[in-house]
Scaffold this active site. Structure first.
Site, PDB file in Angstrom:
ATOM      1  N   LYS A 287       0.835  -1.201   0.000  1.00 54.62           N
ATOM      2  CA  LYS A 287       0.000   0.000   0.000  1.00 54.62           C
ATOM      3  C   LYS A 287       0.876   1.261   0.000  1.00 54.62           C
ATOM      4  CE  LYS A 287      -3.820  -2.290   2.509  1.00 54.62           C
ATOM      5  NZ  LYS A 287      -4.708  -2.217   3.702  1.00 54.62           N
TER       6      LYS A 287
ATOM      7  N   TYR B 268     -12.567  -2.686  -2.580  1.00 57.65           N
ATOM      8  CA  TYR B 268     -13.073  -2.720  -1.204  1.00 57.65           C
ATOM      9  C   TYR B 268     -14.603  -2.690  -1.152  1.00 57.65           C
ATOM     10  CZ  TYR B 268      -8.410  -2.184   0.881  1.00 57.65           C
ATOM     11  OH  TYR B 268      -7.126  -2.389   1.305  1.00 57.65           O
TER      12      TYR B 268
ATOM     13  N   ASN C 265      -1.953  -0.379   7.423  1.00 59.30           N
ATOM     14  CA  ASN C 265      -1.282  -1.647   7.735  1.00 59.30           C
ATOM     15  C   ASN C 265      -0.378  -2.155   6.614  1.00 59.30           C
ATOM     16  OD1 ASN C 265      -3.315  -2.364   6.029  1.00 59.30           O
ATOM     17  ND2 ASN C 265      -4.510  -3.498   7.559  1.00 59.30           N
TER      18      ASN C 265
ATOM     19  N   HIS D 163      -1.847  -5.358   1.647  1.00 60.55           N
ATOM     20  CA  HIS D 163      -3.114  -6.075   1.465  1.00 60.55           C
ATOM     21  C   HIS D 163      -2.777  -7.491   1.035  1.00 60.55           C
ATOM     22  CE1 HIS D 163      -7.039  -7.274  -0.077  1.00 60.55           C
ATOM     23  NE2 HIS D 163      -6.390  -7.752  -1.120  1.00 60.55           N
TER      24      HIS D 163
ATOM     25  N   GLU E 233     -10.030 -10.450  -7.110  1.00 62.50           N
ATOM     26  CA  GLU E 233      -9.101  -9.321  -7.019  1.00 62.50           C
ATOM     27  C   GLU E 233      -8.063  -9.332  -8.141  1.00 62.50           C
ATOM     28  OE1 GLU E 233      -9.382  -9.010  -2.128  1.00 62.50           O
ATOM     29  OE2 GLU E 233      -7.492  -9.573  -3.058  1.00 62.50           O
TER      30      GLU E 233
END
Ligand code: CDP
Ligand code: MG
Length: 166
Positions: A11, A51, A122, A125, A136
């Protein structure tokens, strides 16, 4: 044991913190194979589709801004992994969603943080299941961007506008 695929995203916070090498090294312990990789500028459309299961959450708007890179850099590194039990192996090394609860030696436990706006930054992913991985990966990669055709494909003749170098 079953051969699976898994989408990993480093990310925008992971890129800004220069964690790409660390994360890829750590994931190499799984002995899974990288079958695709690219830097992506995430559009709102891609972010919202990725998402979609969190659309009703109060943190959704912040999450979309986060993955689009509004707080760090407008880039994400997308990696396609393949191998036995890929999702479980990767999710174990990645750690729990909330970095404060993640194992201290997991990637998220080491490098993640909870922002004052309440978003879990975080760092990575990882797809939750083989089914999610398929959804995805088809969203993030075109068939010709992966080294082997992991999902069924079809040839279509289309007239399209495409970007070329001048
Ligand atoms: O990423 P993971 O599959 O572990 O969790 P998720 O439930 O699919 O949530 C996707 C992402 O939303 C997380 O990785 C966090 O960045 C963010 N999130 C958050 O900021 N606050 C939460 N309470 C839950 C998720
Ligand atoms: Mg998830």
């Amino acid at each position: 044991m079953k051969v699976e695929q898994c989408l990993v995203l480093i990310k925008p916070d992971g890129l800004v913190k220069s964690l790409t090498g660390d994360i890829i090294s750590k994931l190499s312990e799984t002995q899974l194979v990288i079958v695709g990789a690219k830097i992506v500028q995430v559009t709102r459309e891609l972010a919202e589709e990725h998402y979609q299961h969190l659309r009703e959450e109060k943190f959704f708007d912040e999450l979309i801004r986060y993955i689009m890179g509004e707080f760090h850099t407008k880039r994400v590194l997308a990696l396609a992994y393949q191998g036995e039990d890929a999702t479980a192996k990767i999710r174990k090394i990645v750690g729990a969603t909330n970095p404060e609860l993640a194992e201290p030696i997991s990637i998220r436990g080491k490098y993640g943080r909870v922002t004052t706006r309440g978003v879990f930054e975080n760092v990575v992913h990882a797809s939750e299941s083989p089914k999610e991985a398929e959804r995805e990966l088809k969203l993030w990669f075109r068939p010709d961007e992966l080294v082997n055709t992991i999902f069924p494909t079809q040839l279509k003749k289309v007239a399209i506008e495409k970007l070329f170098w001048k």
